[in-house]
Every structure is written in C-alpha cells, then in structure tokens.
Design an enzyme around this catalytic site. Structure first.
Site, short mmCIF file in Angstrom:
data_model
loop_
_atom_site.label_atom_id
_atom_site.label_comp_id
_atom_site.label_asym_id
_atom_site.label_seq_id
_atom_site.Cartn_x
_atom_site.Cartn_y
_atom_site.Cartn_z
N ASP A 70 0.76 -1.29 0.10
CA ASP A 70 0.01 -0.18 0.00
C ASP A 70 1.09 1.12 0.08
OD1 ASP A 70 -2.20 -1.67 0.38
OD2 ASP A 70 -3.06 -0.76 2.09
N ASP A 71 0.15 2.36 -0.55
CA ASP A 71 0.69 3.72 -0.14
C ASP A 71 1.55 4.06 -1.40
OD1 ASP A 71 -1.21 3.56 1.68
OD2 ASP A 71 0.17 4.02 3.32
N HIS A 120 -6.40 3.14 -4.25
CA HIS A 120 -6.18 3.14 -2.94
C HIS A 120 -6.63 4.58 -2.46
CE1 HIS A 120 -4.91 2.15 1.30
NE2 HIS A 120 -3.85 2.78 1.06
N HIS A 124 -5.99 9.82 0.15
CA HIS A 124 -5.68 9.20 1.43
C HIS A 124 -5.29 10.25 2.68
CE1 HIS A 124 -2.97 6.24 3.65
NE2 HIS A 124 -3.73 5.38 2.79
N TYR A 162 -6.56 3.36 5.23
CA TYR A 162 -6.51 2.80 6.71
C TYR A 162 -7.30 1.81 7.06
CZ TYR A 162 -4.69 7.97 6.63
OH TYR A 162 -4.15 8.81 6.33
N HIS A 215 3.65 -2.14 3.00
CA HIS A 215 3.96 -0.92 2.42
C HIS A 215 5.36 -0.79 1.67
CE1 HIS A 215 0.89 -0.24 5.68
NE2 HIS A 215 0.41 0.50 5.03
ZN LIG Z 1 -2.85 3.53 2.95
#
Ligand SMILES: [Zn+2]
Length: 252
Positions: A70-71, A120, A124, A162, A215
């Site tokens: 993620d991210d 995502h 965010h 999250y 991540h």
């Molecule tokens: Zn995230």
C-alpha cells in the site's frame, strides 16, 4: 439491508420496549453507547464486514498467499520490485492517486513487471472518512483516472485508506463497481522498527489463502520481504496473484 440500519432498527425497538416497560432513562444511554461502539468497531475493522463487505482472505486449504503493498508509488517501490523480480513472484500495489502525479514512471514499471495496480483513493487523507458519498465518488474516480491515464487500464480492486469503512463509502463502492480488498495479515511494517520482530509477527499469521499487507514506503521492507519469501518457500507456500486467488477481475 446495511448492518448499521439493522442496528438502528434494533435500538429503536429496544427504546420502544424500554418506554412501554418503564425502563430507567439510564438504559437509553447504555443503548446509545452500545450502538456507537458497534458502529466504531464496524468502521475501524475492515475484517468485520459491518459497513462494507471486503475480501480479506481466500477460502482454501491450498498453501497459497497473496502479497499486497500500500501507499505507493514511492521511493521504496523500486526496491520492492527488484526483490519480487529476483524471486519471480507477482504482487498487487494499492496506489494513491496524488502520488502518481510525480511518479508515473514508477507506476508504469509496476505494471510492466506484471504486477496488479489497485485503487487506494486519490487523497488518502486522514479525514478521508468524513467525506460524503459524492466526495467519495469524486476521489475514487480521480485515482482510477490517474491509473488509467498512466497504464491504460482501469482498476477494479479498491482498498480503503487505513482500512476504515463507512456507509457512504459502501454506497460509493457499490455504485462504481469496485471490489473491496482487505487483509488478514497486517504486518504493521510502518510501526514496528525491529525487522526480526516484524518477520516473526508475519510468520505467525501465515495461513492458506492469506492476504499480506505491507507498504512500499518504508526503507528495509524488502529485507523482511525476502525473509518472508524464503519462509514461504521452505514451507511449500506458493505466492499467487491476489485477483486469481480470489477469483475476481483486476481490471475493468
Ligand atoms: Zn494506505
């Protein structure tokens, strides 16, 4: 009917029952508190499926596992990509729309190397969940548009920032036709600094059909990733593509 409406219905029934049965007013306070606790739990834990049904694992006895990051796209993404390439495994990257603006080349590389890209959200931001349905729609579509403009494919998989879900987000996802993806192994790689502890935490939670959340924003994650991949290999686990493991589409 959404779960939170069922909870509201139950609360109203209890209140009517309370009024008829002359309950002490303090009980009403207890009812409201319970309602808020259930709502909060449902919003905070994606595995609860309370507001929104998310796929958090595959129902299988086969020793398979899917990797998700993620991210990104971020400065660490290329380290992760190199490690995945060396081990000949594919993963899914849930990317943030606004980060793509300056890192389109990294997004293209993720795609070119055969990994899947998921949505995502665009912003965010910390207050993401306070958005209304229209704002959610706008945000999610903006992220998908960025991805589509860069790699020529429209993502179908969506992971809430999250892991927080709300009734408005549930409506949005349904309307736009996304498949919501959670996880059942939260690595906590953004919090746990000790790489050995991190590896132990992940190792303990590995089960057939697991979805591992990591991540691609943290330096050193690729070292833990290699340890995890070695462990999986030794224990006859196969790393498979998330959408194939869940039997869903990854792009529209
Ligand atoms: Zn995230």
């Amino acid at each position: 009917m959404p779960n939170h409406l069922k909870t509201i219905g139950l609360l109203i029934l209890l209140l009517i029952g309370g009024i008829i049965g002359h309950l002490h007013w303090g009980w009403f306070f207890v009812f409201v508190l319970c309602f808020l606790l259930v709502e909060f739990y449902g919003a905070a834990y994606i595995n609860s499926g309370y507001h929104l049904k998310a796929l958090c694992k595959a129902e299988t006895n086969e020793k398979v596992i899917a990797l998700t990051f993620d991210d990104g796209p971020d400065n660490q993404t290329e380290n992760i990509l190199a490690m995945l390439r060396q081990n000949d495994v594919k993963a899914t990257f849930f990317c943030i729309g606004h980060k793509i603006e300056t890192k389109q080349d990294i997004l293209r590389k993720i795609d070119k190397e055969g990994h899947t890209i998921g949505n995502h959200s665009y912003s965010h931001d910390f207050l993401f969940d306070l958005k209304n349905t229209n704002q959610f729609m706008e945000d999610l579509e903006m992220a998908s548009q960025k991805i589509e403009n860069t790699i020529g494919k429209k993502p179908v998989l969506f992971r809430p920032p999250y892991g927080v879900t709300t009734p408005g987000l549930a409506r949005t996802v349904k309307k736009l036709g996304y498949i919501t993806i959670g996880w059942n192994i939260r690595s906590l790689d953004t919090k746990i600094k000790d790489k050995q502890k991190l590896f132990e935490r992940i190792k303990k939670r590995i089960k057939p059909g697991s979805i591992l959340l990591m991540h691609d924003t943290i330096g050193g994650t690729e070292i833990v990733l290699q340890e995890v991949l070695d462990y999986l290999k030794t224990n006859n686990y196969k790393v498979v593509e998330l959408h194939k493991m869940l039997n869903v589409k990854n792009y529209a």
